[in-house]
Motif scaffolding. Structure first.
Motif, PDB file in Angstrom:
ATOM      1  N   MET A  88      66.177  30.271  23.545  1.00 32.62           N
ATOM      2  CA  MET A  88      65.683  29.507  22.403  1.00 32.62           C
ATOM      3  C   MET A  88      66.316  30.007  21.105  1.00 32.62           C
ATOM      4  O   MET A  88      66.644  29.221  20.214  1.00 32.62           O
ATOM      5  CB  MET A  88      64.160  29.614  22.336  1.00 32.62           C
ATOM      6  CG  MET A  88      63.459  28.875  23.470  1.00 32.62           C
ATOM      7  SD  MET A  88      61.727  29.338  23.672  1.00 32.62           S
ATOM      8  CE  MET A  88      61.034  28.734  22.154  1.00 32.62           C
ATOM      9  N   GLN A  89      66.503  31.317  21.016  1.00 31.88           N
ATOM     10  CA  GLN A  89      67.127  31.899  19.824  1.00 31.88           C
ATOM     11  C   GLN A  89      68.581  31.461  19.696  1.00 31.88           C
ATOM     12  O   GLN A  89      69.049  31.102  18.613  1.00 31.88           O
ATOM     13  CB  GLN A  89      67.036  33.424  19.913  1.00 31.88           C
ATOM     14  CG  GLN A  89      67.662  34.163  18.752  1.00 31.88           C
ATOM     15  CD  GLN A  89      67.494  35.653  18.920  1.00 31.88           C
ATOM     16  OE1 GLN A  89      66.403  36.184  18.792  1.00 31.88           O
ATOM     17  NE2 GLN A  89      68.577  36.353  19.229  1.00 31.88           N
ATOM     18  N   VAL A  90      69.313  31.488  20.817  1.00 28.30           N
ATOM     19  CA  VAL A  90      70.721  31.081  20.800  1.00 28.30           C
ATOM     20  C   VAL A  90      70.851  29.596  20.481  1.00 28.30           C
ATOM     21  O   VAL A  90      71.750  29.171  19.754  1.00 28.30           O
ATOM     22  CB  VAL A  90      71.391  31.420  22.150  1.00 28.30           C
ATOM     23  CG1 VAL A  90      72.764  30.772  22.253  1.00 28.30           C
ATOM     24  CG2 VAL A  90      71.508  32.929  22.324  1.00 28.30           C
ATOM     25  N   LYS A  91      69.931  28.793  21.026  1.00 27.27           N
ATOM     26  CA  LYS A  91      69.955  27.360  20.740  1.00 27.27           C
ATOM     27  C   LYS A  91      69.806  27.100  19.244  1.00 27.27           C
ATOM     28  O   LYS A  91      70.441  26.211  18.680  1.00 27.27           O
ATOM     29  CB  LYS A  91      68.837  26.680  21.526  1.00 27.27           C
ATOM     30  CG  LYS A  91      68.958  25.158  21.564  1.00 27.27           C
ATOM     31  CD  LYS A  91      68.004  24.491  20.599  1.00 27.27           C
ATOM     32  CE  LYS A  91      68.033  22.980  20.733  1.00 27.27           C
ATOM     33  NZ  LYS A  91      67.113  22.305  19.798  1.00 27.27           N
ATOM     34  N   GLU A  92      68.970  27.898  18.577  1.00 29.16           N
ATOM     35  CA  GLU A  92      68.779  27.732  17.131  1.00 29.16           C
ATOM     36  C   GLU A  92      70.073  27.998  16.368  1.00 29.16           C
ATOM     37  O   GLU A  92      70.366  27.331  15.375  1.00 29.16           O
ATOM     38  CB  GLU A  92      67.675  28.676  16.647  1.00 29.16           C
ATOM     39  CG  GLU A  92      66.274  28.260  17.079  1.00 29.16           C
ATOM     40  CD  GLU A  92      65.217  29.255  16.648  1.00 29.16           C
ATOM     41  OE1 GLU A  92      65.554  30.195  15.900  1.00 29.16           O
ATOM     42  OE2 GLU A  92      64.051  29.091  17.055  1.00 29.16           O
ATOM     43  N   VAL A  93      70.856  28.984  16.838  1.00 29.85           N
ATOM     44  CA  VAL A  93      72.134  29.277  16.180  1.00 29.85           C
ATOM     45  C   VAL A  93      73.072  28.080  16.303  1.00 29.85           C
ATOM     46  O   VAL A  93      73.688  27.639  15.323  1.00 29.85           O
ATOM     47  CB  VAL A  93      72.789  30.537  16.790  1.00 29.85           C
ATOM     48  CG1 VAL A  93      74.185  30.755  16.205  1.00 29.85           C
ATOM     49  CG2 VAL A  93      71.915  31.763  16.529  1.00 29.85           C
ATOM     50  N   PHE A  94      73.185  27.538  17.519  1.00 30.29           N
ATOM     51  CA  PHE A  94      74.024  26.351  17.718  1.00 30.29           C
ATOM     52  C   PHE A  94      73.512  25.173  16.876  1.00 30.29           C
ATOM     53  O   PHE A  94      74.299  24.428  16.289  1.00 30.29           O
ATOM     54  CB  PHE A  94      74.035  25.951  19.192  1.00 30.29           C
ATOM     55  CG  PHE A  94      75.103  26.628  20.008  1.00 30.29           C
ATOM     56  CD1 PHE A  94      76.416  26.189  19.980  1.00 30.29           C
ATOM     57  CD2 PHE A  94      74.799  27.716  20.811  1.00 30.29           C
ATOM     58  CE1 PHE A  94      77.398  26.804  20.730  1.00 30.29           C
ATOM     59  CE2 PHE A  94      75.773  28.343  21.567  1.00 30.29           C
ATOM     60  CZ  PHE A  94      77.083  27.893  21.531  1.00 30.29           C
ATOM     61  N   ALA A  95      72.191  25.019  16.833  1.00 27.38           N
ATOM     62  CA  ALA A  95      71.601  23.871  16.140  1.00 27.38           C
ATOM     63  C   ALA A  95      71.827  23.919  14.633  1.00 27.38           C
ATOM     64  O   ALA A  95      71.734  22.884  13.970  1.00 27.38           O
ATOM     65  CB  ALA A  95      70.102  23.796  16.436  1.00 27.38           C
ATOM     66  N   THR A  96      72.127  25.080  14.083  1.00 29.24           N
ATOM     67  CA  THR A  96      72.378  25.180  12.645  1.00 29.24           C
ATOM     68  C   THR A  96      73.795  24.762  12.266  1.00 29.24           C
ATOM     69  O   THR A  96      74.049  24.420  11.115  1.00 29.24           O
ATOM     70  CB  THR A  96      72.144  26.619  12.139  1.00 29.24           C
ATOM     71  OG1 THR A  96      72.945  27.522  12.898  1.00 29.24           O
ATOM     72  CG2 THR A  96      70.684  27.000  12.261  1.00 29.24           C
ATOM     73  N   ILE A  97      74.729  24.784  13.234  1.00 27.46           N
ATOM     74  CA  ILE A  97      76.117  24.445  12.898  1.00 27.46           C
ATOM     75  C   ILE A  97      76.624  23.190  13.607  1.00 27.46           C
ATOM     76  O   ILE A  97      77.447  22.452  13.059  1.00 27.46           O
ATOM     77  CB  ILE A  97      77.077  25.627  13.190  1.00 27.46           C
ATOM     78  CG1 ILE A  97      77.007  26.047  14.659  1.00 27.46           C
ATOM     79  CG2 ILE A  97      76.762  26.794  12.283  1.00 27.46           C
ATOM     80  CD1 ILE A  97      78.025  27.131  15.025  1.00 27.46           C
ATOM     81  N   ALA A  98      76.143  22.925  14.830  1.00 27.95           N
ATOM     82  CA  ALA A  98      76.675  21.800  15.606  1.00 27.95           C
ATOM     83  C   ALA A  98      76.461  20.427  14.951  1.00 27.95           C
ATOM     84  O   ALA A  98      77.384  19.598  14.940  1.00 27.95           O
ATOM     85  CB  ALA A  98      76.085  21.809  17.023  1.00 27.95           C
TER      86      ALA A  98
END
Length: 515
Positions: free
Chosen positions: A122-132
């Motif tokens: 979930m934490q990694v998904k948030e990182v992707f979701a901020t830039i993708a």
């Protein structure tokens, strides 16, 4: 295990052969941070997204990966990255993958990131979701937090149906498409979708990231890795048919075909070989485990010569205490830290629950303390983590569920209530603080008989500096009466919980019937 057996096991580990490509690694320490405006080829939209996150430059490991993916390296080799916790590994792979996928407007699952736990995923998904989204890409999550039906609705795009028209079920299934470009998943739920979700396919997969590699390779997780590699290899036959290439018909390995996608000039085709990135703060060097990944001319990126490395700004301390008074020393230490954001690690979920319960019976400590462990529901853990991040909770008592990868801004201290048995565990626990160049402290509570073993443990990470941290004796004495009262309350609490569990598990049908 007796001493002779332990020595034999240790010598066997030391004698493991080192893979040739690991002998000459790229030393990330030789690379400097790079401001975003000097980073070559960075998409302006991603630069804005990073700036909105408060990022103005990339850390060395992020620059190194960028050079080997977007720069001269151009993903020609698979990457193995061994870098300390908190050094920025997540963004190191997220940024180049998003940049590469943004160059082609095709809606299909092209990047897969696999992680061992829900919270980390979930934490990694948030990182992707901020830039993708900045470049028109969407990110999905498959971790089992919600029902599989809800996940399917997020991951699979179904065609719009018109009233009054009859549809062939087979045609309908063929029209199912991926609704995401990037998927972050845990192994178990990934296998569920592979086996049961119509329209879910890995045939377009270009990038595979295996984060926390040593843990994912150590545990079977329903054989997720062989399954993924088999599916991505099997699709190569249709992507590179013999009739359309110069490959000899004698090739009988689809793996060879995929590798030759780069070596024989297919690099710029629609479907290049599957690129892999594997990462950990304690990356295994076991050849048999690494062989499972089927890496293509791997490049090893690491920091320094030692496999086990602690964050540069971390200070380690030990507290010598009597076994029976250990909770008192912990409370006294927490009081001296004056409400600084801290994580207390125990050896098990049961210890986590009991220690947290005990601490909350200590009266008015003016410190908000909560537990975080695998015994709790995911929704409870997520709520606790949000409150901890927001500063509403000062101290988190945790099992090793939070050891790996979890990033909570502002954690100043890590406290090992129970000494970790392995250096890997110490590194991952300590890595919850002193992240991203910040300072932090790691305290370890020890009995006298544990001191020598703890010293040997730290030497494996080239750490020979761990001074004793003392708490005032008057602080210990002042807490004794409160401690005795807290212990009595804990015993009553444990009894009540045990009774409640027995009542819940009690089944009248299990009582034998008289004949």
């Amino acid at each position: 295990m007796d001493e002779a057996a332990e020595k034999k096991k240790g010598s066997e580990k030391k004698s493991l052969p080192v893979l040739p490509w690991m002998r000459n690694p790229v030393d990330v320490n030789l690379i400097e941070e790079c401001p975003l405006n000097f980073l070559p080829f960075l998409d302006p939209r991603l630069e804005v997204a990073l700036q909105n996150m408060g990022i103005s430059s990339l850390f060395p490991v992020q620059v190194a990966v960028w050079q080997e993916t977007i720069g001269p390296g151009s993903f020609e080799r698979d990457l193995c990255i061994n870098s300390p916790t908190g050094s920025g590994k997540t963004l190191a792979y997220a940024l180049p993958i998003v940049q590469m996928l943004s160059t082609r407007a095709v809606k299909c699952l092209r990047a897969l990131v696999v992680l061992p736990t829900r919270d980390l995923a979930m934490q990694v998904k948030e990182v992707f979701a901020t830039i993708a989204p900045a470049v028109g890409l969407s990110v999905g999550l498959a971790v089992g937090q919600s029902s599989i039906a809800d996940e399917i609705s997020e991951l699979i795009k179904r065609p719009k149906l018109c009233a009054g028209i009859c549809y062939d079920p087979e045609d309908f299934s063929q029209e199912l498409q991926s609704a995401v470009d990037i998927l972050v998943a845990t192994p178990g739920r990934l296998i569920d979708h592979i086996n049961n979700t119509k329209g879910f396919t890995l045939k377009h997969l270009c990038y595979l990231v295996v984060d926390e590699t040593d843990r994912l390779l150590r545990e079977a997780y329903q054989s997720w890795l062989p399954t993924v590699l088999k599916l991505t290899c099997s699709c190569t036959e249709s992507l590179f048919p013999y009739s359309n290439t110069s490959l000899p018909s004698t090739f009988d390995s689809l793996k060879t075909i995929r590798r030759l996608g780069v070596e024989r000039g297919f690099k710029d085709k629609s479907y290049p070989r599957l690129v892999k990135m594997v990462l950990s703060a304690t990356l295994t060097q076991d050849p048999s485990k690494l062989a499972q990944l089927d890496l293509h001319h791997p490049l090893f990126l690491t920091t320094g010569q030692s496999r086990y490395q602690l964050p540069e700004q971390l200070k380690s301390f030990k507290l010598i205490c009597e076994s029976k008074l250990k909770p008192l020393y912990l409370v006294a230490l927490l009081q001296t830290l004056e409400g600084e954001k801290s994580i207390v690690f125990t050896s098990s979920v049961e210890s986590t629950h009991r220690l947290c319960t005990l601490l909350n019976f200590f009266g008015d400590l003016q410190i908000k303390i909560k537990e975080y462990s695998g015994l709790q529901r995911q929704s409870v853990r997520s709520t606790t983590l949000r409150a901890f991040r927001a500063g509403k909770i000062q101290v988190l008592v945790s099992s090793d569920a939070m050891t790996r990868g979890m990033d909570v801004d502002g954690v100043r201290n890590v406290i090992n209530y129970d000494m970790p048995a392995y250096i890997k565990t110490y590194i991952h626990r300590a890595g919850r603080t002193a992240r991203a160049g910040q300072t932090g402290c790691c305290f370890t509570l020890l009995h006298k008989e544990e001191v020598k073993r703890f010293k040997k443990l730290l030497l494996k990470a080239d750490n020979n500096c761990c001074p004793v941290h003392s708490v005032p004796s008057e602080s210990i004495d002042s807490l004794r009466s409160i401690y005795n009262s807290a212990l009595a309350k804990l015993k009553e609490s444990v009894k009540a919980e045990t009774y409640k569990k027995r009542k819940i598990n009690f089944k009248p049908s299990s009582i034998g019937k008289q004949k």
